[in-house]
Design an enzyme around this catalytic site. Structure first.
Site, mmCIF file in Angstrom:
data_model
loop_
_atom_site.group_PDB
_atom_site.id
_atom_site.type_symbol
_atom_site.label_atom_id
_atom_site.label_comp_id
_atom_site.label_asym_id
_atom_site.label_seq_id
_atom_site.Cartn_x
_atom_site.Cartn_y
_atom_site.Cartn_z
ATOM 1 N N ASP A 31 0.732 -1.025 0.139
ATOM 2 C CA ASP A 31 -0.044 0.062 -0.050
ATOM 3 C C ASP A 31 0.809 1.124 0.016
ATOM 4 O OD1 ASP A 31 -2.030 2.071 1.013
ATOM 5 O OD2 ASP A 31 -3.236 0.352 1.200
ATOM 6 N N ASP A 56 3.785 2.031 -4.443
ATOM 7 C CA ASP A 56 2.975 2.260 -5.462
ATOM 8 C C ASP A 56 2.912 1.038 -6.251
ATOM 9 O OD1 ASP A 56 1.351 3.067 -7.536
ATOM 10 O OD2 ASP A 56 2.419 5.105 -7.625
ATOM 11 N N TYR A 145 -12.464 6.447 -13.153
ATOM 12 C CA TYR A 145 -12.740 5.226 -12.465
ATOM 13 C C TYR A 145 -13.406 4.176 -13.066
ATOM 14 C CZ TYR A 145 -14.092 2.674 -8.158
ATOM 15 O OH TYR A 145 -14.288 1.630 -7.219
ATOM 16 N N LYS A 149 -11.510 0.600 -14.412
ATOM 17 C CA LYS A 149 -12.060 -0.852 -13.475
ATOM 18 C C LYS A 149 -12.489 -1.827 -14.948
ATOM 19 C CE LYS A 149 -11.772 -0.280 -9.148
ATOM 20 N NZ LYS A 149 -10.918 -1.347 -8.113
ATOM 21 N N THR A 175 -20.288 -0.394 0.022
ATOM 22 C CA THR A 175 -20.147 -1.109 1.052
ATOM 23 C C THR A 175 -19.735 0.098 2.062
ATOM 24 O OG1 THR A 175 -19.198 -2.850 -0.145
ATOM 25 C CG2 THR A 175 -18.685 -2.857 2.256
ATOM 26 N N ARG A 186 -17.758 9.595 1.059
ATOM 27 C CA ARG A 186 -18.898 8.795 0.629
ATOM 28 C C ARG A 186 -19.952 9.192 1.497
ATOM 29 N NH1 ARG A 186 -15.223 3.509 -0.994
ATOM 30 N NH2 ARG A 186 -13.787 4.258 0.477
#
Ligand code: NAD
Ligand code: UDP
Length: 309
Positions: A31, A56, A145, A149, A175, A186
């Site tokens: 991470d 990274d 994004y 994906k 989630t 979020r």
């Protein structure tokens, strides 16, 4: 097993690392702490079966020794994060996914990709089954994004078909739960923190758009099922309990006992109007279904935010 978890210091990743350690696996968390924190790994850092590599993943992943599974979660994930760091989102989905696949191939490991319900975009089919191809604006603000994906899924399937790499793709729906970053923007963390602080909850648009919210423990259990299976997917993981954003706001206000008001704010560009997973494939292939309903999950989340901030 020895499992490499990219993005393991983030919200989902830290819960996954914990679950894997609890059942006896060895975990290497890779991470760069761009949106994750060492605090999320408190209690794991000194665990004898846990290693942390600050790195990274878009620059490649080097992990010595045997690896059984690579779980690729590293990516900016909240809309404010990926809108602020568009090039990093694309790099995590493209070069990061390539690095995760390369590590899996060098190690003879399975690679599990964390994809997203965002690949369905503004869906014309509701609820969304995996067979739906989606409806995505390829050049809009959210495309950094969504398309990252979608490319990550295409790359993963191409490696599987061309090189025989063992892969699994999960499409994760919204989630929530303990360890959401308070400032990641979020909706659940925004609403809970505003309600607890007596500040207005900001409804983007009219609040009539829907999301289907999955409690983090359920989601992590689903991820572990996918890690342990040989299914390729893609498989939706989410809770089909669908709420409007306005309903979510009133539920949070009721559960916190807050006197906060609702205030309107502009709807972000390309914000999907509805989203709900069809989880029949996950039920059939993985024997997985969520067990924590929205009220119970929100109560646990509110308790966590109350004690953490
Ligand atoms: P998060 O921001 O809490 O975690 C992401 C982690 O990845 C962070 O620890 C961050 O530091 C790390 N990271 C980002 N870019 C990196 C890079 N280039 N190299 C190394 N580390 C990097 O987000 P999250 O909610 O835990 O999401 C985890 C994954 O699940 C993401 O891939 C996200 O797209 C996916 N997902 C999450 C949700 C959700 O509702 N939480 C929904 C759909 C998909
Ligand atoms: N949203 C909102 N107020 C907030 C944050 C988000 O009304 O403070 C809305 C947002 O427009 C979206 C929904 O809540 O329709 C879920 O947003 P989030 O960023 O959590 O996830 P995503 O858009 O990726 O599903």
């Amino acid at each position: 097993m020895r499992v490499v978890v990219t993005g393991g210091a983030g919200f989902l990743g830290s819960h996954l690392c914990e679950a894997l350690l609890a059942r006896g696996d060895r975990v290497v968390c890779v991470d760069d702490l761009s949106s994750g924190t060492k605090a999320n790994l408190q209690g794991l850092a000194d665990h004898p079966r846990f290693e942390l590599q600050l790195h990274d993943v878009a620059c490649g992943i080097e992990v010595g020794g045997g690896v059984d599974v690579v779980v690729h979660l590293a990516s900016p994930a909240s809309p404010p994060d990926y809108l602020r760091r568009p090039l990093d989102a694309l790099a995590a989905g493209s070069r990061g996914t390539e690095a995760a696949l390369a590590l899996a191939e060098r190690s003879g490991a399975r690679m599990v990709l964390a994809s997203t319900s965002e690949i369905y975009g503004e869906p014309h089919v509701h609820p969304q089954p995996e067979s739906y191809w989606g409806h995505v604006n390829p050049i809009g603000l959210r495309s950094v994004y969504d398309e990252a994906k979608r490319f990550a899924e295409a790359l993963t399937m191409a490696h599987h078909r061309a090189l025989g790499t063992r892969v699994g793709i999960v499409r994760i729906f919204n989630t929530y739960g303990p360890r959401m970053r308070p400032d990641d923007g979020r909706v659940v963390s925004n609403f809970v923190l505003a309600a607890l602080g007596g500040r207005p909850l900001h409804l983007y648009g009219e609040g009539r758009q829907t999301r289907s919210f999955c409690y983090v423990d359920d989601l992590v259990r689903g991820l572990v099922c996918m890690i342990d299976s040989e299914e390729t997917g893609p498989v939706n993981l989410g809770n089909p309990a669908e709420l409007t954003v306005a309903d979510l706001a009133s539920t949070v206000i009721r559960l916190t006992g807050s006197s906060s008001r609702l205030e309107r704010r502009p709807l972000p560009e390309d914000d999907p109007t509805r989203r709900r997973p069809d989880i029949s494939l996950a039920e059939r292939l993985l024997g997985w279904r969520p067990t924590v309903g929205p009220e119970e999950g929100l109560e646990r989340t509110i308790e966590w935010f109350r004690s953490a901030f």
